[in-house]
Each structure stands twice: as C-alpha cells, then as structure tokens.
Scaffold this active site. Structure first.
Site, PDB file in Angstrom:
ATOM      1  N   LYS A 278      32.863  66.266  94.044  1.00 54.86           N
ATOM      2  CA  LYS A 278      33.937  65.306  93.778  1.00 54.86           C
ATOM      3  C   LYS A 278      33.693  64.582  92.457  1.00 54.86           C
ATOM      4  CE  LYS A 278      35.174  64.130  98.548  1.00 54.86           C
ATOM      5  NZ  LYS A 278      36.566  64.568  98.476  1.00 54.86           N
ATOM      6  N   ARG A 352      37.800  70.384 107.970  1.00 53.51           N
ATOM      7  CA  ARG A 352      38.430  71.383 108.839  1.00 53.51           C
ATOM      8  C   ARG A 352      37.412  72.413 109.322  1.00 53.51           C
ATOM      9  NH1 ARG A 352      42.481  72.862 104.053  1.00 53.51           N
ATOM     10  NH2 ARG A 352      41.968  70.711 103.591  1.00 53.51           N
TER      11      ARG A 352
HETATM   12  N1  BES Z   1      37.143  63.581 103.024  1.00 52.77           N
HETATM   13  C1  BES Z   1      38.067  64.222 102.163  1.00 52.77           C
HETATM   14  C2  BES Z   1      39.473  63.684 102.300  1.00 52.77           C
HETATM   15  C3  BES Z   1      39.698  62.279 101.787  1.00 52.77           C
HETATM   16  C4  BES Z   1      40.146  62.075 100.509  1.00 52.77           C
HETATM   17  C5  BES Z   1      39.534  61.198 102.621  1.00 52.77           C
HETATM   18  C6  BES Z   1      40.389  60.801 100.069  1.00 52.77           C
HETATM   19  C7  BES Z   1      39.780  59.925 102.170  1.00 52.77           C
HETATM   20  C8  BES Z   1      40.212  59.730 100.890  1.00 52.77           C
HETATM   21  C9  BES Z   1      38.131  65.716 102.479  1.00 52.77           C
HETATM   22  O1  BES Z   1      36.962  66.273 102.931  1.00 52.77           O
HETATM   23  C10 BES Z   1      38.488  66.399 101.206  1.00 52.77           C
HETATM   24  O2  BES Z   1      37.712  66.349 100.302  1.00 52.77           O
HETATM   25  N2  BES Z   1      39.655  67.019 101.175  1.00 52.77           N
HETATM   26  C11 BES Z   1      40.107  67.688 100.007  1.00 52.77           C
HETATM   27  C12 BES Z   1      40.761  68.961 100.439  1.00 52.77           C
HETATM   28  C13 BES Z   1      41.088  69.864  99.302  1.00 52.77           C
HETATM   29  C14 BES Z   1      39.823  70.397  98.680  1.00 52.77           C
HETATM   30  C15 BES Z   1      41.938  70.994  99.815  1.00 52.77           C
HETATM   31  C16 BES Z   1      41.078  66.770  99.301  1.00 52.77           C
HETATM   32  O3  BES Z   1      41.840  66.063  99.956  1.00 52.77           O
HETATM   33  O4  BES Z   1      41.037  66.722  98.070  1.00 52.77           O
HETATM   34 MN    MN Z   2      35.720  66.894 101.346  1.00 53.15          MN
END
Ligand code: BES
Ligand code: MN
Ligand code: ZN
Length: 495
Positions: A278, A352
């Site tokens: 991230k 997921r």
């Molecule tokens: N934990 C994150 C989702 C999230 C994002 C929660 C912002 C709270 C605030 C999740 O694991 C994630 O990183 N999801 C990705 C999915 C993508 C790679 C398809 C996302 O939302 O960017």
């Molecule tokens: Mn994630």
C-alpha cells in the site's frame, strides 16, 4: 453505571441534574415545561434573553434553578420542531452525555421530549439512553504516559418519560450490554498491531470463554489450519512472522439442535497490502483491518452476557498481511478449503482470501444464516462514504433483516446489487478465478468472489471499510457494526 427510569415528579427528583430539551424557537419541550413552572418561570426567562439557540448539539448547564430538588439543569438542543425525529433525539442526548462527562455530576434524569412513539418506543428509549451513555463515556485505551484526566463522575442515569417502565428497563439492560459489547470492539480495534496480533485475538477470545459459562472457544493453530486445507488463508499469512489463528466461538442458548447464526469476521491485524504494498499515507489505519473480527467477538460477548436464547457461532480468521521473502506473490495460485483454485493477482485483496476459507468452514454447522463482517474494500468507501456500510448477499430476507436492524440501531447499511454479471470480472486464465476484478464496482466484485464460496448457504456480507473507524483528529474505532449486529441478534432472540 446504574440505569433506571423516572416516572413522575421531575421537580422533586433527588438527582444532581435534570436534562431537558429545548427547540430552536426557544420552546421548552414537554417535560421541561413542568420544571419551568416549578421554578417560577426561571428557564423561560433565561431563554427569553436568547442565551440558548436550541440547535442540535448545543448544551447549556444552568445552576441553582429555584423550586426543584436537582442542583442543576442541563439544557440540550432538539433542533426545529418540524424536523424533530429519532436522530435529533439521539444527537441531543449524545451532546448532553458528553457535557455531563466534563462535569462532576454523578446522577441525572433524562427528560427529553420524544419523537412519536413509533420512532422510539419505551424499549428503544431505554436502549438508546444506555447505549449512548456507554458510547459517549468510552475512553480510548491509549498508551499515553501523562496523568490521565479524571474519569467522568456520572454513575446513575434515569431515563424517561416512559409509559411502560418494564419495557424501558429491559431496554436499559440491553442497551448497557450493547454499549459494553461496542466497547469490546473499540478496545480491540484501537490497539496497535504490535499488541493486537492473531495470537492476541485468540487469547482474548479464550479469556472471554472463561468469563462466560455459555461460551465455548476453540482455536486452530497453523497446523490445524493446514489440516483444514485453508490454502487461501495460509497464502495471506505466509509472509508474516506472526502465525495465523482461526478462532471458533460458540454460544448455545437456543433449543437443542437449533441451526446456528454464524458470524464470520475478517481479522487482518495489520494489512500492509503484502507484495502489492500500500501507499504510506494513512497506512497506520490498517491496524483497524480486524474490525470485523472484533465485531464478531463483541457480538458473542453480548449474546453470552444477555444469555440470549439463540445458537450463535463466531468464526474469526486472524492473520497479518506482510511482504517478505516468503510472502505470496502476484500470480501465485492457492487452493481454497473448498477445493476451488484462486489466482492471487493482487496480494492486497487479502480479506476475501481469508474469508473464503472461513465461509467454507461455516458449512459444517448447517447454519440458519451466515453473515460475514469485513473492512473489505476501499471501493465501498468510495461508493457509500462513511455513513452506510455496504450489504450484499444471496438471500433477500436476510439482507432485509440486516437493513432493518441497521435502521433501528442507527447503524445503517445500504444494499449494493450483487447480480451475476459481476462475477465475470473475476475470470482467470490459470485458475478457477482471480482474487480481483479490476477497479470498477470493486465492493461488488469482492462480494462476488465470496459468493463463490457460499452457494447453498443463506449468506450476507457487510463491508464496513467506511464505517468501522474514523480518521483524522477523531481517529479511532466507532464500534460499528456491533450495534447493528446486536439489534439483529436481539430481534432474532425475540427481544
Ligand atoms: N483492508 C483493505 C480495504 C480497506 C481500504 C479498508 C480502505 C479500509 C479502508 C483491503 O484489504 C484492500 O486492500 N482492498 C483493496 C482491494 C483491491 C486490491 C482490489 C482495495 O480496496 O484497494
Ligand atoms: Mn488489503
Ligand atoms: Zn485488508
């Protein structure tokens, strides 16, 4: 905290403070009028001077009001009479409770006018008074070394006006338990990820099991998880030095052989994104990525504390998502516990991957319904912001139940359309499907992925990425959706 109801005689009530409502036009609401006459018009005179506007969120503490037993009156704004509804009532009592917490007031009687009874009956009045008191007095379990400010002095809250005291008292008892459960979620989620690891979550669950006779807790370690063939969960966890844990909590309060409600929580104790790392800004907030797990643990404390006549099982998949020499890589293929293979195109779509194995595990219980709770996608935050959680699933009755619980609990969710087209975005050339489906409709394709593992189950999914915690100066866990789940479970128990 001690809760009770007051029935009549506000002016003679021996408490430290009466909490009264004022509308924006300066009109004293219902009960406040009797206090005003007892005081010989003292409050009216004060309002006549224009010192209090009555806007929702405004409060004014008035000392030594003549003719009443209480030593203070706290005025709280109800907004305009026309727009007065349950929301404004909640806001008024929240503001009042916050103001009380800043004083040395030890006891109070809440005497706000109520919106029409349908919006807030005696039971829900009690629930809301106790829930809001608990949530407002909550203090973050911080690690600041400076001397802590003194704890609020408030020890006794009397709710009213009520018609049926017994219903309100039941509401107060339930509300106090809901607030305590919400505190469990907030305490766990607010902890830093170096403290709140998968092992820590498992220990907390075990400790709960010791505290409540009705709770059985089982913890699967890495070896047991491998025996369950949870290949997707293990793929997420393999980059971390923190070993994974799979936690099973069970409350048996219902009839023998009653099919259970299974709650499944995403417990990513820290989500770096893994190799699909991230961006740094705000990454600390990924310590909240176990909020779903915390809500499941919190909900089980609630059903155990209230000994609800329900069979409830909580499943928590607890892992840390880290990059590292052993981490799973984009393009790697994992085999889920269901046997289906998954091409992991993005290691940041890890939620997921752990949920799919947890959802598959739920099958062995022949559940009545399965609800998973997860801070699953940023896309859900883009779609709905921070006011509604997303809800999707394969059973419209269950979704409806959750929508209604959210309204009653003022912890709302909004349905997104999980129709069959979305699954097409998950096509893979190398495995049964991929773990991501591109940017568009990201909250829904995530749910479409989970749907591959819940066929034949009555299942719903709550995406709480936008509602489980707040950023900025107010950074911290909100305790949502424990409040929604509490209402859902209380309704199922025939509250
Ligand atoms: N934990 C994150 C989702 C999230 C994002 C929660 C912002 C709270 C605030 C999740 O694991 C994630 O990183 N999801 C990705 C999915 C993508 C790679 C398809 C996302 O939302 O960017
Ligand atoms: Mn994630
Ligand atoms: Zn995540």
């Amino acid at each position: 905290m001690e809760f009770g109801v007051w029935t009549k005689g506000l002016a003679t009530l021996a408490v430290d403070c009466l909490v009264l409502g004022v509308f924006e036009d300066g009109e004293l609401a219902g009960e406040a009028r009797s206090v005003d006459s007892a005081s010989g018009g003292h409050l009216k005179k004060l309002l006549g001077r224009g010192d209090f506007a009555g806007r929702p969120g405004d409060t004014l503490l008035v000392g030594d009001v003549p003719g009443i037993a209480a030593s203070r009156v706290l005025l709280t704004g109800l907004g305009t009479k026309k727009s007065f509804q349950r929301k404004s009532w909640r806001k008024a009592w929240t503001a009042a409770a916050a103001a009380l917490a800043r004083t040395r007031i030890g006891s109070c009687a809440v005497a706000l006018d109520r919106p029409e009874a349908r919006a807030l009956d005696d039971y829900y009045l009690g629930r809301a008074v106790a829930e809001i008191t608990g949530a407002t007095l909550y203090r973050v379990n911080d690690l600041k070394t400076a001397k802590k400010p003194p704890a609020p002095a408030l020890k006794q809250v009397l709710a009213g006006p009520v018609r049926k005291a017994a219903a309100a008292e039941r509401g107060l008892a339930h509300g106090a338990a809901v607030a305590a459960a919400q505190g469990v979620q907030r305490d766990l989620a607010n902890l830093p990820a170096n403290v709140c690891t998968p092992l820590f979550l498992a220990e907390q669950a075990r400790a709960l099991g010791k505290r409540h006779a009705s709770l059985r807790v089982k913890v699967l370690d890495g070896a047991a998880i491998r025996r369950e063939k949870m290949g997707c969960l293990l793929a997420v966890s393999q980059g971390s030095h923190q070993p994974p844990r799979f936690i099973v909590l069970e409350h048996r309060g219902g009839k023998q052989k009653e099919a259970p409600v299974v709650l499944v929580g995403k417990g990513v104790t820290f989500d770096t994104g893994g190799i699909s790392l991230k961006d740094p800004p705000g990454m600390d907030e990924m310590k909240f990525d176990m909020s779903g797990a915390a809500a499941v643990i919190a909900s089980l404390t609630l059903v155990a504390a209230l000994r609800l006549p329900l069979h409830v099982i909580g499943l928590v998949a607890a892992v840390e998502n880290m990059p590292g020499g052993k981490a799973v890589k984009p393009g790697d293929i994992a085999t889920s516990a269901s046997g289906q293979t998954v091409e992991i195109l993005n290691t940041d779509a890890e939620g997921r991957l752990i949920l799919c194995d947890a959802l598959h595990y739920a099958r062995r219980f022949n559940p009545a319904v399965v609800v998973d709770i997860a801070t699953l996608t940023g896309a859900c935050v883009v779609a709905l912001g921070h006011h509604h959680a997303g809800v999707m699933g394969n059973d419209s009755a269950l979704i409806q139940e959750l929508l209604e619980a959210g309204v009653r609990a003022d912890d709302r969710c909004w349905q997104l359309p999980l129709t069959e087209e979305y699954a097409e975005q998950l096509k893979s050339n190398f495995a049964d499907f991929a773990n991501v489906g591109g940017r568009d409709g990201g909250a829904i394709t995530a749910a479409a992925f989970l749907a591959k593992f819940t066929q034949g189950l009555k299942w719903a999914h709550l995406d709480v990425a936008g509602t489980a915690y707040q950023s900025g100066v107010q950074k911290g866990s909100t305790g949502r959706p424990t409040t929604l789940l509490a209402d859902f479970l209380l309704q199922r128990a025939g509250r």
